[in-house]
Scaffold this active site. Structure first.
Site, PDB file in Angstrom:
ATOM      1  N   GLU A 278     -26.541 -33.554  62.119  1.00 42.70           N
ATOM      2  CA  GLU A 278     -27.744 -32.931  61.582  1.00 42.70           C
ATOM      3  C   GLU A 278     -27.977 -33.427  60.159  1.00 42.70           C
ATOM      4  O   GLU A 278     -27.038 -33.603  59.377  1.00 42.70           O
ATOM      5  CB  GLU A 278     -27.575 -31.415  61.584  1.00 42.70           C
ATOM      6  CG  GLU A 278     -28.751 -30.657  60.971  1.00 42.70           C
ATOM      7  CD  GLU A 278     -28.477 -29.175  60.777  1.00 42.70           C
ATOM      8  OE1 GLU A 278     -29.451 -28.415  60.803  1.00 42.70           O
ATOM      9  OE2 GLU A 278     -27.300 -28.797  60.608  1.00 42.70           O
ATOM     10  N   LYS A 355     -35.229 -27.751  65.769  1.00 43.72           N
ATOM     11  CA  LYS A 355     -34.292 -26.652  65.579  1.00 43.72           C
ATOM     12  C   LYS A 355     -35.062 -25.351  65.707  1.00 43.72           C
ATOM     13  O   LYS A 355     -36.109 -25.168  65.078  1.00 43.72           O
ATOM     14  CB  LYS A 355     -33.642 -26.759  64.200  1.00 43.72           C
ATOM     15  CG  LYS A 355     -32.475 -25.827  63.963  1.00 43.72           C
ATOM     16  CD  LYS A 355     -31.794 -26.158  62.635  1.00 43.72           C
ATOM     17  CE  LYS A 355     -30.535 -25.341  62.414  1.00 43.72           C
ATOM     18  NZ  LYS A 355     -29.838 -25.723  61.152  1.00 43.72           N
ATOM     19  N   CYS A 389     -27.038 -27.311  65.212  1.00 46.26           N
ATOM     20  CA  CYS A 389     -26.201 -26.504  64.324  1.00 46.26           C
ATOM     21  C   CYS A 389     -26.331 -25.002  64.587  1.00 46.26           C
ATOM     22  O   CYS A 389     -25.783 -24.486  65.553  1.00 46.26           O
ATOM     23  CB  CYS A 389     -26.528 -26.850  62.867  1.00 46.26           C
ATOM     24  SG  CYS A 389     -25.266 -26.299  61.689  1.00 46.26           S
TER      25      CYS A 389
END
Length: 524
Positions: A278, A355, A389
């Site tokens: 990321e 995300k 993440c």
């Protein structure tokens, strides 16, 4: 005969074929038209991805003159489930066909719909025949489904109860346009299924429990089909995770040279996938002459978005490897800033996965907003998913990807110290166990002074498995030494996942209580 005359005589064929991912928009439109009067709506893209990915051989479309005019959805399931009372939501896993069991001894028909403008072509008959061919070729015992009775709401007052209505149709004293057709096709009535699909107001929520018994089915399990589910996919997929060092770079070309080095190395090891961390592109900010404010940083990064996609796409094709391109803060056309992973396949396709849950730091420093979609991505090694993440810390997201058929979930991450890392690591391991899938983590190491929110890094990248006998003892196929730049490889067996999901010590996916709970995703 002239060429013009030949053209006039040549009629486009009517074909029935397996559904493909690119058919999904057309299937959604078809289902919406078919069920417009009943108010049931259509399938989401994610549901159709799940149906196609979970059992590609069982999904059919009827195509006429280039248009999708019929759809048939099917999966395998055991008779001890299918022949018992159930609801549509329970048995289909909420519409994803996620209860598909490759060892099932019956086909379950979850959908047949035909464009009302093309019903004179006997499309329903063709789709039912195709499903019967599938049952014979897989040597299953038969086909089970819950049949709609859309005439019930108009006739219920006359006959009093749904069961009385059903008895009249079975005795041939009453013709039901749907049920009579199914009985003529050799389906046996098992009874009525109450509350089968409450949204179906025309059928008052009821369905008729129907079964067709395959006359050619073997008597013994050992004599059953030689085919195995998923034969189109490789049994082993080699994945590589790059634990990437953040460092100052002098140009975009220097950055891409670093990335290309790792792509080249992993391709030499014949990896099918390589994943980067990321926000690995934030090192591009180290080129700036002065420390930038967060807003200035985003604008500086935006100019690299298209060159980044072009570079990763070119590498994927040139080195014959699928690249999970970490993530990159991207200004969207509507002005929002999202943290986006660019997945570049060796076929040249580029997919974007934003995300969903930005961290408080991302919101504070970069004004990043959460994305709106989470879809499995079809690859030459089967469907995969990406959770960036923090997204790995939300169980609903991993389950949503696996419901769509994902076997491998990639988790690019960026954490500054050990506690932050362990939150992601423990949650990634939980996603692997509860979804019986593989999870691949890739993180940054090194330091970037003068770049906001990227001062220090902590990572121990790894490749995680479910915890059961076919897998590594600790549920770790490979990991790295913390905080050094390196690459880890592992060969992941898709057949081991199928075995664990259907006959493992525990069977998390199979044992879900669809009768008690479900997660509903809203289509945006």
């Amino acid at each position: 005969m002239s060429n013009t005359a030949k053209t006039k005589l040549a009629k486009p064929p009517l074909i029935v074929r397996n559904a493909r991912v690119k058919d999904i928009p057309h299937i959604r439109s078809l289902v919406s038209r078919v069920y417009q009067a009943s108010g049931m709506g259509t399938y989401s893209r994610a549901m159709l991805l799940g149906q196609i990915h979970n059992f590609p051989e069982g999904q059919f479309v009827a195509e006429y003159e280039g248009a999708i005019v019929g759809y048939c959805a099917t999966f395998l399931i055991n008779g001890d489930v299918a022949l018992q009372p159930h609801t549509w939501n329970e048995i289909t896993g909420g519409g994803y066909a996620s209860r598909h069991d490759p060892n099932g001894d019956y086909l379950y028909g979850m959908e047949v719909c035909v464009d009302p403008d093309y019903r004179g072509l006997r499309l329903g008959q063709r789709l039912y025949d195709e499903r019967k061919k599938l049952a014979r070729s897989w040597d299953v015992k038969g086909i089970v489904f819950g049949g709609r009775i859309p005439s019930l709401s108009k006739r219920l007052r006359r006959y009093g109860t749904p069961d009385a209505y059903l008895e009249e149709v079975k005795a041939n004293r009453l013709r039901d346009p749907v049920l009579t057709f199914q009985m003529r096709n050799g389906f046996e009535v098992l009874g009525m299924l109450p509350r089968y699909l409450p949204e179906d107001k025309e059928s008052e929520g009821y369905a008729v429990h129907l079964v067709w018994r395959n006359p050619n089915a073997p008597d013994e399990k050992e004599e059953q089909r030689a085919k195995s589910y998923g034969g189109r996919l490789p049994d082993t997929v080699r994945v590589a995770t790059v634990q990437y060092m953040q460092r100052r770079v002098g140009s975009f070309e220097e950055f891409t040279d670093l990335v290309r080095y790792f792509v080249d190395v992993t391709a030499d090891y014949r990896a099918d996938f390589v994943v980067f961390p990321e926000l690995f592109t934030l090192q591009l900010l180290s080129m700036e002459d002065q420390e930038l404010s967060p807003a200035e940083s985003i604008e500086a990064l935006t100019k690299y978005t298209e060159p980044l996609k072009d570079a990763l796409r070119d590498m994927a094709v040139r080195y014959n490897i699928n690249i999970i391109g970490g993530s990159h803060p991207t200004r969207m056309p509507n002005g929002r800033v999202e943290n986006v992973c660019y997945v570049c396949l060796r076929s040249g396709e580029v997919h974007e996965q934003p995300k969903i849950h930005p961290t408080p730091n991302e919101v504070y420093w970069w004004n990043i907003e959460g994305g709106q979609s989470l879809n499995a991505i079809d690859t030459d090694c089967g469907p995969i998913g990406v959770l960036i993440c923090y997204d790995a810390e939300f169980p609903e997201l991993g389950r949503h990807l696996v419901d769509q058929g994902a076997n491998i979930v990639f988790v690019p991450f960026c954490t500054d110290e050990r506690q932050s890392y362990l939150r992601v690591r423990y949650c990634a391991q939980a996603r692997a166990i509860e979804n019986q899938c593989y999870v691949v983590m890739s993180g940054n190491v090194g330091n970037l002074p003068k770049v906001h929110n990227m001062d220090i890094q902590y990572a121990q990248s790894c490749i995680l498995t479910p915890c059961d006998f076919p897998f590594a003892r600790d549920g770790i196929a490979a990991d790295t030494t913390p905080n050094v730049e390196t690459v880890a490889f592992a060969d992941l067996r898709l057949e081991a996942l199928r075995a664990a999901r259907n006959s493992g010590t525990v069977q998390n996916l199979k044992d879900r209580r669809h009768d008690l709970y479900t997660t509903v995703w809203r289509e945006r």
